[in-house]
Design a protein around this motif. Sequence first.
Motif, mmCIF file in Angstrom:
data_model
loop_
_atom_site.group_PDB
_atom_site.id
_atom_site.type_symbol
_atom_site.label_atom_id
_atom_site.label_comp_id
_atom_site.label_asym_id
_atom_site.label_seq_id
_atom_site.Cartn_x
_atom_site.Cartn_y
_atom_site.Cartn_z
ATOM 1 N N ILE A 142 0.821 -1.209 0.000
ATOM 2 C CA ILE A 142 0.000 0.000 0.000
ATOM 3 C C ILE A 142 0.856 1.261 0.000
ATOM 4 O O ILE A 142 0.562 2.213 -0.715
ATOM 5 C CB ILE A 142 -1.003 -0.030 1.173
ATOM 6 C CG1 ILE A 142 -1.974 1.147 1.085
ATOM 7 C CG2 ILE A 142 -0.317 -0.034 2.520
ATOM 8 C CD1 ILE A 142 -3.190 0.976 1.921
ATOM 9 N N LEU A 143 1.925 1.280 0.774
ATOM 10 C CA LEU A 143 2.739 2.499 0.829
ATOM 11 C C LEU A 143 3.924 2.418 -0.129
ATOM 12 O O LEU A 143 4.253 3.390 -0.791
ATOM 13 C CB LEU A 143 3.226 2.758 2.254
ATOM 14 C CG LEU A 143 2.110 3.059 3.254
ATOM 15 C CD1 LEU A 143 2.659 3.212 4.660
ATOM 16 C CD2 LEU A 143 1.353 4.316 2.883
ATOM 17 N N MET A 144 4.572 1.266 -0.193
ATOM 18 C CA MET A 144 5.632 1.079 -1.179
ATOM 19 C C MET A 144 4.986 0.512 -2.446
ATOM 20 O O MET A 144 3.800 0.263 -2.483
ATOM 21 C CB MET A 144 6.706 0.126 -0.650
ATOM 22 C CG MET A 144 7.331 0.576 0.653
ATOM 23 S SD MET A 144 8.016 2.234 0.596
ATOM 24 C CE MET A 144 9.445 1.988 -0.422
ATOM 25 N N MET A 261 -1.796 5.170 -2.544
ATOM 26 C CA MET A 261 -1.062 6.142 -1.740
ATOM 27 C C MET A 261 0.398 5.751 -1.622
ATOM 28 O O MET A 261 0.861 4.817 -2.267
ATOM 29 C CB MET A 261 -1.704 6.308 -0.389
ATOM 30 C CG MET A 261 -2.230 5.043 0.216
ATOM 31 S SD MET A 261 -3.262 5.459 1.576
ATOM 32 C CE MET A 261 -4.774 4.683 1.227
ATOM 33 N N LYS B 99 8.611 6.957 -4.947
ATOM 34 C CA LYS B 99 7.403 6.679 -5.697
ATOM 35 C C LYS B 99 6.971 7.912 -6.488
ATOM 36 O O LYS B 99 6.443 7.794 -7.574
ATOM 37 C CB LYS B 99 6.296 6.276 -4.713
ATOM 38 C CG LYS B 99 5.428 5.164 -5.202
ATOM 39 C CD LYS B 99 4.478 4.706 -4.117
ATOM 40 C CE LYS B 99 3.391 3.838 -4.688
ATOM 41 N NZ LYS B 99 2.450 3.373 -3.680
ATOM 42 N N TYR B 134 13.943 5.167 3.735
ATOM 43 C CA TYR B 134 14.175 4.263 2.609
ATOM 44 C C TYR B 134 13.399 4.659 1.371
ATOM 45 O O TYR B 134 13.641 4.158 0.298
ATOM 46 C CB TYR B 134 13.828 2.825 3.013
ATOM 47 C CG TYR B 134 12.484 2.679 3.684
ATOM 48 C CD1 TYR B 134 11.337 2.547 2.939
ATOM 49 C CD2 TYR B 134 12.370 2.690 5.071
ATOM 50 C CE1 TYR B 134 10.115 2.425 3.543
ATOM 51 C CE2 TYR B 134 11.148 2.574 5.687
ATOM 52 C CZ TYR B 134 10.017 2.443 4.926
ATOM 53 O OH TYR B 134 8.808 2.337 5.531
ATOM 54 N N ASN B 135 12.404 5.527 1.515
ATOM 55 C CA ASN B 135 11.585 5.892 0.355
ATOM 56 C C ASN B 135 11.813 7.343 -0.044
ATOM 57 O O ASN B 135 11.015 7.922 -0.755
ATOM 58 C CB ASN B 135 10.109 5.658 0.690
ATOM 59 C CG ASN B 135 9.211 5.725 -0.522
ATOM 60 O OD1 ASN B 135 9.642 5.462 -1.628
ATOM 61 N ND2 ASN B 135 7.967 6.100 -0.329
#
Lengths: 614, 235
Positions: A142-144, A261, B99, B134-135
Motif C-alpha cells: 500500500i505504501l511502497m 497512496m 514513488k 528508505y523511500n
Amino acid sequence: MTEHVQVAETVTPLEDAINRLEARFAGAVRRDDREGYSGVIVDPGKLVEVATFVRDTLGFSYLSSATAVDYLGKSEGDHLEMVYHTYNLQGGPALVLKTQTPRGEATLPSLVGVWPGANFQEREAWDLMGIRFAGHPNLKRILMWEGFHGHPLRKDWREAYYEQDTKPFDSRWPEGHVSRAEEHNPYGKNVTYPAGFTLDDYESQAEKALYEDVPMGVHVTDMATDRVVVSMGPQHPSTHGVFRMVVALDGETIVALEPVMGYLHRNHEKIGERNTFLHNMPFTDRLDYFCSMSNNLGYAVAVEKLLALGKRWDPPTYRAEAIRVLMVELTRILNHLVAIGFLLNDLGAYFTPLMYAIIERELILDFFEAVSGSRMMCNYMRFGGVAYDLPERIQSTAALVNDRVRDFDTMHYLRALINDRLPRAIDQTNDLLTTNEIITNRCIGVGVLTREDAIAYSAAGPVLRASGVPYDVRRAEPYSIYPDLEFDVAVRYHGDIYDRYLIRLDEMRQSIRILKQVLPILEETRGQPFFAGRGGQYNPRIPAGEAYGRAENPKGELGYYVVSDGGQNPWRYHVRSPSFINLTALEQMCKGHKVADVVGILGSIDIVLGEVDR
Amino acid sequence: MTNSNENFLKELHHPDVPVPEGMQSAVAVTSFGKLIDSIYNWGRRNSIWPMAFGLACCAIEMIATASSRFDQARFGMEVLRASPRQADLMIVSGTVTKKMVVPIVRLYNQMAEPKYVLAMGACAIGGGPFKEGYNVVSGIDKYIPVDVYVPGCPPTPQALLHGLIMMQKKIDGQSFGNRNSMPWYGRGPSEEVPVPVLGPDIVDPRQAYLLRREAAAAISAAEAETASGEADSGV
C-alpha cells in the motif's frame, strides 16, 4: 444511576470484559503479563472468533488501530505481533488484542470480515512488516510499490543510508566526523539493490499491479455503456497533494474506486525507531502539517502514558495543560476553516473561500510564531509541559497597519482573536456558504456514510460524528484538562458531505467556547511553571512497556502506539493517522455517485497527505 | 516610474557610445540583440506561470505565498496551472519520495521550454529531515536540473518570494547572444530526462552501466568465494 454504581465497584468494565473473554475462550486467550503491557494475547487460530465476540458481545465495537511489532531478539522470543486496539463507543479505555506469529512464515487470519476498517492497516502491516493475512480481499502493498525488495519495518531490514541502529550516531557525537551519506553509496543515491540485479529485461510491476484487481466486470461488448478506468492523481489539483485514485467508471457512474497512496511515504516510523523519544517531536509536526500543535500533544500524551508506568515522573503542570489546550483548539479552528476552504475549492468555488480562511490562519500563525518560533512546524510540546511560556508581547505582521508591524500584549491579542475575530469569521463562513444553492445541491445526500458503516470502517473525527456517532476522544478517554472544561460533542446524523461541512462549523463554535474558558485560566496561572520535568530535563528515561496515546485531532483520532524496551529509543513507534484510516471508507462513500462528486467527497473527508502516507 | 524607466534605459546603453546627460532618460543607444533580450526577458520574468503542484508541507506555505498577505500576483505569478503544458516553473514543494519522483520527472519532461525548477525546502534540496528514509530521494537535483534552491523547513513565504526574485534575476541574465544560457533555441529537440523505473528500488536508467558493473562484481565475488570454499574443502 445504576451505571455509576457499577463503575464504582472494584471490577472495571475492562476487567470484566477480559474476565469474560478468558472464561469464554479458555486456553486460547491469556493475559499479556509482560511488564508494562496490557490486554490479552489471542491464539491466531481463534482470532476471528474472539474478535467477533469482542465486537458483538462485549461491546468493543470500534477498532481504533491495528499494527504490527517486530520483537526480533527480545527475550519473549523472535516473533511478529499484531496489536489491535478496540474501544467501546460509550467511552472508556481500550481492550487490546494481540496475536503472535513466527517471523519466518508470518501468517495471520485477516480481520477485514469483522472490522472492514482493518483493510488498509493490514495491507500496511503486510507491506512494511511482511505479515500475510489469510482471507484478505486485496493484499497488495500500500505504501511502497509492488516489487520493492523486503519489508522495511522489520528490525533486520536496513535502508541504503543505514549507519547505526539508534541515534545519536557515533559519527556525529561526540567526535563529529560527518560525511555525506551519498559518498558511501556506489550509486551516489539513496538506493540499494539485491545482488546481481540489472535493468536489462526488467519489467516493473508497480503500475501493472494497480490495475490488476480493478473490477472491469463483463466484457465491454456485452454492455450498453463502456467501462473505463481513470487514474486520478498523483498530480491533480483536487487531490489535496499527491493522492491518487484508480476509478472504474460505468459511463459517469463510479463502480469501483481504489485509493493509491505512498507518494509521500516519508518513513516516519523507521526513522522514529532510530530516533530518541524527544527526537520524534519535530517529526510529528510534519505528519499533519496544518495541525502541528495537535500532533505534538498526541505524541506527548502517548509518551506521558509510558512515563506514568515508571516511578520518577511528574505530570504536566496545570498551566502547561492550559497552554496546550489553547494551542490545540486554535489549531482546530485553523484547520476547519482551511478544510472548508479546500472543500469549496473542490466544489468549484475556486480559491475564494480558501483565501478568506487564510486571513484568519495568518493571525493564528503569527501567534504560534511568537510563541514557538516557527509558523508551521512548532515543535512546541515536551514530555511534562511545553517548551516556552507565552511571551508578554507579540508582534503580528498579519495585522499590519500602514505597512507597520504592530506590537500587541499577548493576552490582549488572544482576547481580541477569540472573543471577536474568530467568531465573526465563523459566522461569515456560515452566512456566505451554508445556504448557497450550489453547495446545497452538490452536498446534500451525496457521499452518504451510514452510522453502521462509519463504525465498521473505523472512521474518526468529523466523519464519524457527522454519521451520528457522538464519539470524541476528549470526552471518551479524556486527557489534558478537558474534563474541567464545558463543551458539547458536536454530532450530525445524515452522514453526507453537507453534514460533514456543518459539523466543522459546529466544532469551531465549540472550540471558541473552550477557548473562552481557557483564557481566564491563563490569566490566573500567569507566572506558574510551564514545564514539570526535573531541572529542565526534556529527555527523561522512559520505562519499558507499551502505550497507546490518542488525541482528538481536527481530522480525527490521532493515536501513537509507542513500545519502549527501556532504552533511549522507542522500539516501535506507530502512528494511527485519522486521514489514512478515514480513506478506507472512501470507496463505500463514492460508489454509485458521479465522477465529479469524488473530489467533493474526498474534500469532505479532509485528508492531509503527510498523515495519510506518513 | 520615471526612475525605473531611466534605469531600464541606462542598462540598455551601449557603453562605448556617450549620450549627453540631459538626453539619457529619453534615448537609448543599444545593439539590437540587447534590446530584444531585455524586452523578451522583461516579458518572461513578469509572467512566470508556476505549476499547481504541491508535494508536502511546503505546498501549504506556497499557498500562503499565493494568498492575500504575501500576494505572489505582484510578480505576475498568480496563474497557477494544473497542466505542465502551460507552466513555466515547477516549484518542487516538499519531500520527493521514490514513488513520486517518477511522475515528477514525467511532468518535467512534459513542460514546454523554457522551463525552470525551484527546489523549495530542505527535503527537495537534499532530503531534509527525512533523508535517511528508505523511500526518500536525497534531493530532486539527483534527477532533474534545479535553478533556484530555497532553504527552510518549510521556507517562510518571505523566503519563497526571495527565491522567486532570484529566479527573475536568473531570467534577466539570459541572452540570445549566449546560446548556452538559452539551450532551448539550439538545434534539434532537447533531450528528455529518462524516467526512473520502480524496480526492487528506484532505478535511474542513466545508471544502468553502474548496475551492470556492480552485478558483475557481485557475481565474480560469489565465484571467488565458492572457488576458495572448494579449495578449502579440497585441502
